[in-house]
Design a protein around this motif. Sequence first.
Motif, PDB file in Angstrom:
ATOM      1  N   PHE A   1     -10.454  21.772 -14.533  1.00 18.68           N
ATOM      2  CA  PHE A   1     -11.205  20.547 -14.217  1.00 18.68           C
ATOM      3  C   PHE A   1     -10.319  19.483 -13.593  1.00 18.68           C
ATOM      4  O   PHE A   1     -10.653  18.302 -13.616  1.00 18.68           O
ATOM      5  CB  PHE A   1     -11.864  19.998 -15.484  1.00 18.68           C
ATOM      6  CG  PHE A   1     -12.710  21.025 -16.192  1.00 18.68           C
ATOM      7  CD1 PHE A   1     -13.968  21.348 -15.699  1.00 18.68           C
ATOM      8  CD2 PHE A   1     -12.245  21.685 -17.311  1.00 18.68           C
ATOM      9  CE1 PHE A   1     -14.745  22.314 -16.332  1.00 18.68           C
ATOM     10  CE2 PHE A   1     -13.011  22.653 -17.950  1.00 18.68           C
ATOM     11  CZ  PHE A   1     -14.268  22.968 -17.463  1.00 18.68           C
ATOM     12  N   LEU A   2      -9.166  19.883 -13.059  1.00 18.89           N
ATOM     13  CA  LEU A   2      -8.227  18.847 -12.607  1.00 18.89           C
ATOM     14  C   LEU A   2      -8.770  18.076 -11.407  1.00 18.89           C
ATOM     15  O   LEU A   2      -9.493  18.602 -10.565  1.00 18.89           O
ATOM     16  CB  LEU A   2      -6.847  19.426 -12.316  1.00 18.89           C
ATOM     17  CG  LEU A   2      -6.619  20.377 -11.149  1.00 18.89           C
ATOM     18  CD1 LEU A   2      -6.498  19.652  -9.821  1.00 18.89           C
ATOM     19  CD2 LEU A   2      -5.343  21.144 -11.421  1.00 18.89           C
TER      20      LEU A   2
ATOM     21  N   GLU B   1      -7.687  15.845  -8.080  1.00 15.28           N
ATOM     22  CA  GLU B   1      -6.552  15.586  -7.206  1.00 15.28           C
ATOM     23  C   GLU B   1      -6.106  14.150  -7.430  1.00 15.28           C
ATOM     24  O   GLU B   1      -6.914  13.275  -7.723  1.00 15.28           O
ATOM     25  CB  GLU B   1      -6.951  15.814  -5.747  1.00 15.28           C
ATOM     26  CG  GLU B   1      -7.064  17.297  -5.446  1.00 15.28           C
ATOM     27  CD  GLU B   1      -7.499  17.582  -4.019  1.00 15.28           C
ATOM     28  OE1 GLU B   1      -7.235  16.762  -3.134  1.00 15.28           O
ATOM     29  OE2 GLU B   1      -8.107  18.631  -3.812  1.00 15.28           O
TER      30      GLU B   1
ATOM     31  N   ILE C   1     -22.724  10.019  -8.933  1.00 21.14           N
ATOM     32  CA  ILE C   1     -22.339   9.237  -7.738  1.00 21.14           C
ATOM     33  C   ILE C   1     -23.558   9.019  -6.836  1.00 21.14           C
ATOM     34  O   ILE C   1     -23.803   7.910  -6.367  1.00 21.14           O
ATOM     35  CB  ILE C   1     -21.211   9.949  -6.963  1.00 21.14           C
ATOM     36  CG1 ILE C   1     -19.957  10.080  -7.839  1.00 21.14           C
ATOM     37  CG2 ILE C   1     -20.864   9.178  -5.690  1.00 21.14           C
ATOM     38  CD1 ILE C   1     -18.891  11.001  -7.257  1.00 21.14           C
TER      39      ILE C   1
ATOM     40  N   PHE D   1     -17.435   6.723 -12.635  1.00 22.66           N
ATOM     41  CA  PHE D   1     -18.163   7.504 -11.635  1.00 22.66           C
ATOM     42  C   PHE D   1     -19.476   6.853 -11.220  1.00 22.66           C
ATOM     43  O   PHE D   1     -20.397   7.510 -10.749  1.00 22.66           O
ATOM     44  CB  PHE D   1     -18.387   8.952 -12.099  1.00 22.66           C
ATOM     45  CG  PHE D   1     -17.334   9.859 -11.522  1.00 22.66           C
ATOM     46  CD1 PHE D   1     -16.018   9.754 -11.928  1.00 22.66           C
ATOM     47  CD2 PHE D   1     -17.638  10.769 -10.530  1.00 22.66           C
ATOM     48  CE1 PHE D   1     -15.029  10.540 -11.360  1.00 22.66           C
ATOM     49  CE2 PHE D   1     -16.664  11.576  -9.958  1.00 22.66           C
ATOM     50  CZ  PHE D   1     -15.363  11.463 -10.379  1.00 22.66           C
TER      51      PHE D   1
ATOM     52  N   ASN E   1     -19.211   4.188  -9.039  1.00 20.11           N
ATOM     53  CA  ASN E   1     -18.788   3.318  -7.938  1.00 20.11           C
ATOM     54  C   ASN E   1     -19.556   3.680  -6.687  1.00 20.11           C
ATOM     55  O   ASN E   1     -19.376   4.754  -6.116  1.00 20.11           O
ATOM     56  CB  ASN E   1     -17.288   3.442  -7.699  1.00 20.11           C
ATOM     57  CG  ASN E   1     -16.502   2.930  -8.900  1.00 20.11           C
ATOM     58  OD1 ASN E   1     -16.891   1.939  -9.516  1.00 20.11           O
ATOM     59  ND2 ASN E   1     -15.437   3.612  -9.252  1.00 20.11           N
TER      60      ASN E   1
ATOM     61  N   PHE F   1     -19.187  11.001  -2.174  1.00 16.77           N
ATOM     62  CA  PHE F   1     -18.170  11.994  -2.523  1.00 16.77           C
ATOM     63  C   PHE F   1     -17.854  12.937  -1.365  1.00 16.77           C
ATOM     64  O   PHE F   1     -18.688  13.237  -0.538  1.00 16.77           O
ATOM     65  CB  PHE F   1     -18.570  12.796  -3.765  1.00 16.77           C
ATOM     66  CG  PHE F   1     -19.885  13.543  -3.668  1.00 16.77           C
ATOM     67  CD1 PHE F   1     -19.940  14.786  -3.069  1.00 16.77           C
ATOM     68  CD2 PHE F   1     -21.052  12.996  -4.197  1.00 16.77           C
ATOM     69  CE1 PHE F   1     -21.139  15.492  -2.997  1.00 16.77           C
ATOM     70  CE2 PHE F   1     -22.257  13.692  -4.134  1.00 16.77           C
ATOM     71  CZ  PHE F   1     -22.306  14.936  -3.527  1.00 16.77           C
ATOM     72  N   GLY F   2     -16.581  13.363  -1.372  1.00 21.13           N
ATOM     73  CA  GLY F   2     -16.126  14.383  -0.425  1.00 21.13           C
ATOM     74  C   GLY F   2     -15.110  15.233  -1.132  1.00 21.13           C
ATOM     75  O   GLY F   2     -15.136  15.356  -2.351  1.00 21.13           O
TER      76      GLY F   2
ATOM     77  N   CYS G   1     -13.997  20.031  -3.451  1.00 22.19           N
ATOM     78  CA  CYS G   1     -14.742  20.585  -4.592  1.00 22.19           C
ATOM     79  C   CYS G   1     -16.211  20.180  -4.635  1.00 22.19           C
ATOM     80  O   CYS G   1     -17.081  21.017  -4.442  1.00 22.19           O
ATOM     81  CB  CYS G   1     -14.064  20.191  -5.896  1.00 22.19           C
ATOM     82  SG  CYS G   1     -12.462  20.975  -6.095  1.00 22.19           S
TER      83      CYS G   1
ATOM     84  N   PHE H   1      -9.977  11.815   1.333  1.00 22.16           N
ATOM     85  CA  PHE H   1     -11.317  11.776   0.707  1.00 22.16           C
ATOM     86  C   PHE H   1     -11.334  10.859  -0.506  1.00 22.16           C
ATOM     87  O   PHE H   1     -12.390  10.434  -0.954  1.00 22.16           O
ATOM     88  CB  PHE H   1     -11.812  13.177   0.364  1.00 22.16           C
ATOM     89  CG  PHE H   1     -11.324  13.732  -0.958  1.00 22.16           C
ATOM     90  CD1 PHE H   1     -10.054  14.240  -1.088  1.00 22.16           C
ATOM     91  CD2 PHE H   1     -12.156  13.734  -2.074  1.00 22.16           C
ATOM     92  CE1 PHE H   1      -9.607  14.750  -2.305  1.00 22.16           C
ATOM     93  CE2 PHE H   1     -11.723  14.244  -3.292  1.00 22.16           C
ATOM     94  CZ  PHE H   1     -10.441  14.747  -3.411  1.00 22.16           C
ATOM     95  N   LYS H   2     -10.127  10.554  -1.025  1.00 20.70           N
ATOM     96  CA  LYS H   2     -10.029   9.564  -2.095  1.00 20.70           C
ATOM     97  C   LYS H   2      -8.572   9.100  -2.145  1.00 20.70           C
ATOM     98  O   LYS H   2      -7.698   9.768  -1.568  1.00 20.70           O
ATOM     99  CB  LYS H   2     -10.474  10.148  -3.428  1.00 20.70           C
ATOM    100  CG  LYS H   2      -9.553  11.197  -4.005  1.00 20.70           C
ATOM    101  CD  LYS H   2     -10.025  11.557  -5.396  1.00 20.70           C
ATOM    102  CE  LYS H   2      -9.022  12.390  -6.128  1.00 20.70           C
ATOM    103  NZ  LYS H   2      -9.471  12.776  -7.453  1.00 20.70           N
TER     104      LYS H   2
ATOM    105  N   ARG I   1     -16.035   1.019   0.148  1.00 20.77           N
ATOM    106  CA  ARG I   1     -15.872   1.501  -1.233  1.00 20.77           C
ATOM    107  C   ARG I   1     -16.082   0.398  -2.263  1.00 20.77           C
ATOM    108  O   ARG I   1     -15.721   0.575  -3.430  1.00 20.77           O
ATOM    109  CB  ARG I   1     -14.476   2.108  -1.395  1.00 20.77           C
ATOM    110  CG  ARG I   1     -14.256   3.390  -0.597  1.00 20.77           C
ATOM    111  CD  ARG I   1     -15.047   4.529  -1.181  1.00 20.77           C
ATOM    112  NE  ARG I   1     -14.867   5.793  -0.475  1.00 20.77           N
ATOM    113  CZ  ARG I   1     -15.486   6.905  -0.829  1.00 20.77           C
ATOM    114  NH1 ARG I   1     -16.312   6.934  -1.854  1.00 20.77           N
ATOM    115  NH2 ARG I   1     -15.303   8.006  -0.142  1.00 20.77           N
TER     116      ARG I   1
END
Length: 438
Positions: free
Chosen positions: A150-151, A153, A220, A254, A256, A261-262, A265, A327-328, A417
């Motif tokens: 579940f990590l 990035e 999201i 989560f 925001n 999301f991108g 995953c 992407f983040k 954002r």
Amino acid sequence: MTTMTVIGCGYLGAVHAACMATLGHDVLGIDVDAGKVEQLNNGIPPFFEPGFPELLAEALKSNRLRFSSDISEAAGRTVHFVCVGTPQKRNEYAADLAYVDAAVNALAPHLSPGAIVVGKSTVPVGTATRLADIVTDAQPTAMLAWNPEFLREGLAVQDTLHPDRIVYGLPDGEAGETAKALLDEVYENALAGGTPLVVTDYATAELVKAAANSFLATKISFINAMAEVCEASGADVTKLADAIGHDPRIGRRFLNAGLGFGGGCLPKDIRAFMARAGELGADQALAFLREIDSINMRRRVRMVDLAREFFGGSIVGRRIAVLGLAFKPNSDDIRDSPALNVAAQMKLQGASVVVTDPQAVANAQKAWPDLEYAESPQAAATGADLVMVLTEWDEYRWLNPAEFGTIVRGKRILDGRNALDREAWRAAGWQYRALGRR
Ligand code: UDX
């Protein structure tokens, strides 16, 4: 101490391998990319991940970690983690299992009696049962377990060393008990620290990952749907999120609102999940994910619309500075990046787009060589008619609006954002706009 291999040394595998070595295990990382193997053996991370360079150096120094591209070196080791990618198939929603199949098939002839193959890649439910046959056909006393990862990035090291939970999907009977004992040894440290453990069957373990990512994507897109209603009614989505987030059943994390999301995953995982549900005849159950995907993609279109609204409908010939491409934040990953997608759209619509990012420029340049790249937010914004913050890196949050105002041609800012201090930018004379806020 367990002897193990980690097959596939991307964000997931390389971090997992280094963490396992740091915890005292003897680890061989295997990847088909010989260039990557050489980099890793020399302590050079092939991607940006905070804390990873130090972790890799420490693990290599301990002599408990090395990398190879020769799968036959897996022979004699007890635990084999499969961490290869499962990208979206070209022109299809389904996941491409070619790398998982290739890894397990290549590993199979080298399995020792009693060895365990541990799947970590995100796969469609049903995959583990199929792979288990390949494992036991090659080595009757070997086993397969499914142990989803579940990590996140940017937080990969922390998430690997201190996971929220550990899930084992195990075969029935004695093989399951043997597999559990081996995995308990691998995760001894986290388990002793009180990390919750859920032991279940293959299918449930595979579904845990798909369900978790679908829930996060839904959260999201929910707040982004609220942002659309806020835009239509003059309300403020950030205050709305604060207010509903105080309810512990909902929670503020989560929620925001922004560009959505991108990454490698969430987008592909919800699509693969829909595809698999369709194959199982349960497509109705996941029909809502199609809407989650649409809400998410609409945010990107809306962002370009907002840019156009600043200029009475057309951005042709306008100089637009885009801050953020990853992407983040805290990542150099541009896979399905909303920021890069918006930058490219504006370029295609005739704007002169100058982009920058603290880490992702090199990756973005390979994918979009036609964009103009700048080294810093200041260089990107010099002479700009509009500045857009599309990835919320800390260094962009704290830009000084007054100072920044002296280098642009027009003081217009779009906060993709909801990360900036709106009042501070307005007080410095900027026209500020954001998604989901007046
Ligand atoms: C995700 C899951 O969080 C992780 O558990 C799983 O193992 C892999 O997929 P990751 O892709 O690293 O991890 O990113 P995550 O932090 O989940 O963010 C995903 C995307 O959602 C980013 O583009 C981010 O900007 C966006 N996001 C996140 C929002 O738009 N709003 C939020 O409130 C949170």
